[in-house]
Design a protein around this motif. Structure first.
Motif, PDB file in Angstrom:
ATOM      1  N   ILE A   1      -8.780  -1.682  -4.094  1.00  0.00           N
ATOM      2  CA  ILE A   1     -10.015  -2.451  -2.953  1.00  0.00           C
ATOM      3  C   ILE A   1     -10.778  -2.004  -1.905  1.00  0.00           C
ATOM      4  CG2 ILE A   1      -8.196  -1.094  -1.684  1.00  0.00           C
ATOM      5  CD1 ILE A   1      -7.304  -3.925  -0.060  1.00  0.00           C
TER       6      ILE A   1
ATOM      7  N   LEU B   1      -9.578  -7.490  -3.999  1.00  0.00           N
ATOM      8  CA  LEU B   1      -8.902  -6.288  -4.427  1.00  0.00           C
ATOM      9  C   LEU B   1      -8.891  -6.753  -6.315  1.00  0.00           C
ATOM     10  CD1 LEU B   1      -6.112  -4.836  -5.165  1.00  0.00           C
ATOM     11  CD2 LEU B   1      -4.922  -6.799  -5.267  1.00  0.00           C
TER      12      LEU B   1
ATOM     13  N   ILE C   1      -7.270  -9.385   1.930  1.00  0.00           N
ATOM     14  CA  ILE C   1      -7.210 -10.138   0.327  1.00  0.00           C
ATOM     15  C   ILE C   1      -7.486 -11.339  -0.181  1.00  0.00           C
ATOM     16  CG2 ILE C   1      -6.340  -9.898  -2.254  1.00  0.00           C
ATOM     17  CD1 ILE C   1      -4.715  -7.671  -0.789  1.00  0.00           C
TER      18      ILE C   1
ATOM     19  N   ASP D   1       0.736  -1.280  -0.092  1.00  0.00           N
ATOM     20  CA  ASP D   1       0.240   0.025  -0.073  1.00  0.00           C
ATOM     21  C   ASP D   1       0.961   1.407   0.060  1.00  0.00           C
ATOM     22  OD1 ASP D   1      -1.973   1.583   0.182  1.00  0.00           O
ATOM     23  OD2 ASP D   1      -2.839   0.919   2.122  1.00  0.00           O
TER      24      ASP D   1
ATOM     25  N   LEU E   1      -5.515   1.536  -4.880  1.00  0.00           N
ATOM     26  CA  LEU E   1      -4.849   0.438  -4.102  1.00  0.00           C
ATOM     27  C   LEU E   1      -2.914   0.397  -4.897  1.00  0.00           C
ATOM     28  CD1 LEU E   1      -3.781  -1.112  -1.316  1.00  0.00           C
ATOM     29  CD2 LEU E   1      -3.617  -2.791  -2.702  1.00  0.00           C
TER      30      LEU E   1
ATOM     31  N   ILE F   1      -7.856 -11.968  -5.474  1.00  0.00           N
ATOM     32  CA  ILE F   1      -8.223 -11.266  -6.531  1.00  0.00           C
ATOM     33  C   ILE F   1      -8.655 -11.259  -7.424  1.00  0.00           C
ATOM     34  CG2 ILE F   1      -5.675 -10.126  -7.632  1.00  0.00           C
ATOM     35  CD1 ILE F   1      -3.755 -11.335  -5.564  1.00  0.00           C
TER      36      ILE F   1
ATOM     37  N   TYR G   1      -7.871  -6.846  -9.712  1.00  0.00           N
ATOM     38  CA  TYR G   1      -6.444  -6.318 -10.353  1.00  0.00           C
ATOM     39  C   TYR G   1      -6.326  -5.456 -11.673  1.00  0.00           C
ATOM     40  CZ  TYR G   1      -0.886  -7.690 -10.396  1.00  0.00           C
ATOM     41  OH  TYR G   1      -0.059  -7.444 -10.328  1.00  0.00           O
TER      42      TYR G   1
ATOM     43  N   SER H   1       0.321  -0.845  -4.976  1.00  0.00           N
ATOM     44  CA  SER H   1       1.673  -1.568  -4.788  1.00  0.00           C
ATOM     45  C   SER H   1       3.307  -1.904  -5.494  1.00  0.00           C
ATOM     46  CB  SER H   1       0.916  -2.911  -4.398  1.00  0.00           C
ATOM     47  OG  SER H   1      -0.080  -3.324  -3.797  1.00  0.00           O
TER      48      SER H   1
END
Length: 382
Positions: A270, A275, A308, A200, A252, A311, A277, A254
């Motif tokens: 998220i 989440l 999570i 995050d 989010l 995904i 993607y 990453s």
């Protein structure tokens, strides 16, 4: 990998839906910004009636971000007597209604109880449009006329559950690309420096870098640059900043670092334990290490501690999605309209696109098209 069957709601929920399903008798079309707190609360209650609405694309925060970046989101508020029984967020462009967020919106539908009776020809008239054009319809479709559907696209997700380590073991067993990634990851650490992942990352400059990398990838692969319109980049920033401490939905970012160097990044949405993607990318000079796959595996490894459990890769049949997921569903595309001309023109465009995709020389053709007209297809984001 499993193929999910159409979802069936439990009997208790179906009973509740039967009690609350309604005949819509009034529609008010208002700007999204005019949606009052009582209506937003009702939105959340209706959203809870279908599991497919769990995706962040049905969150209030997503539409808040689209509205903040574009300013043209409308919402049809549907009522039975004085009770709100449904919503449809959309953009009115010409005489056509499009899902709010355009092609950034990976899951949409009318937000209402399954079984609610909806007269689409009447609804379109109330919205002052001749058609509702959809490209990723999810959830109940019983209210949509059967001649509205023009095709289905596979959608992929990783059902991690409560044991991300076990999920990763299964994924490595099924896909050699995922299994062999560990060798590349160790080599990357040896040659570039110790690896670290930040699930995050709140650095706005790194968000800008991620968008720049993705735009460069679109240019390399002769794909329409989704971030060409200003509003798309602003929407990413709006979601990344968030809409308050109590808002469960946010962007989010990453990042994966080798030493002090960011080698891969992913930007998604998220909400609670899901989440989405959305935009994976990487520094192209380190592509030999497959840093994007390395980052994905690190996100999965740390999924448990970040809460999570799923995904969602969304629709579209990019090869990496098959390798990183275990469940396939489908989304529908088409249009609801009383205009035979509009429906046929849309079908002709789809057929032409399908033919081009099968053409042996499509690679050179795409390069030539992007050289001559780099914004070809930009109307999908207008």
């Amino acid at each position: 990998m499993s193929v999910a069957t159409p979802h069936r709601l439990p009997a208790s929920c179906l009973a509740d839906c039967a009690e609350t399903a309604a005949q819509i008798d009034r529609v008010e079309v208002i700007p999204w910004s005019g949606l009052e707190p009582v209506a937003r609360s009702r939105w959340e209650k209706l959203r809870a009636t279908q599991p497919e609405f769990k995706t962040p694309f049905f969150s209030l925060a997503f539409f808040d971000a689209v509205q903040a970046s574009r300013g043209d989101v409308l919402v049809a508020v549907m009522r039975q007597n004085n009770t709100i029984v449904g919503f449809l967020p959309f953009h009115r462009i010409g005489r056509v209604a499009w899902p709010a967020g355009r092609y950034f919106n990976d899951a949409h539908n009318v937000l209402m109880h399954p079984g609610t009776r909806l007269d689409w020809s009447w609804l379109l008239k109330q919205c002052d449009v001749k058609a509702y054009d959809f490209h990723a319809l999810v959830g109940s479709i019983s209210h949509v006329p059967t001649d509205s559907f023009q095709g289905y696209t596979q959608s992929f997700n990783a059902q991690i559950g409560s044991n991300s380590s076990a999920f990763l073991v299964d994924l490595e067993r099924e896909h050699s690309t995922i299994r062999r990634q560990e060798q590349k990851t160790r080599k990357m650490a040896r040659e570039l420096g110790p690896l670290s992942v930040e699930i995050d990352c709140r650095d706005s400059d790194l968000l800008s870098q991620t968008i720049d990398w993705k735009r460069a990838q679109y240019r390399r692969t002769n794909i329409l640059d989704l971030f060409m319109p200003d509003w798309t980049r602003e929407m990413m920033r709006q979601l990344h900043r968030g809409f308050g401490a109590d808002e469960p939905t946010r962007g989010l970012l990453s990042v994966l670092r080798a030493g002090d160097t960011v080698v891969a990044a992913h930007y998604g949405m998220i909400e609670n334990d899901l989440l989405h993607y959305w935009f994976p990318t990487y520094a192209v000079e380190y592509s030999r290490y497959s840093p994007g796959t390395a980052l994905f595996k690190e996100i999965v490894r740390k999924a448990d501690r970040h809460g999570i459990r799923c995904i969602d890769m969304g629709y579209g049949e990019q090869p990496y999605k098959r390798k990183q997921t275990d469940t396939i569903t489908t989304v529908a595309h088409g249009c609801v309209t009383g205009s035979t001309v509009y429906r046929n023109l849309r079908a002709i465009r789809l057929t032409a696109t399908s033919v081009v995709k099968q053409f042996p020389m499509k690679g050179p053709l795409k390069r030539m098209l992007r050289m001559v007209k780099p914004d070809a297809g930009i109307s999908k984001l207008g």
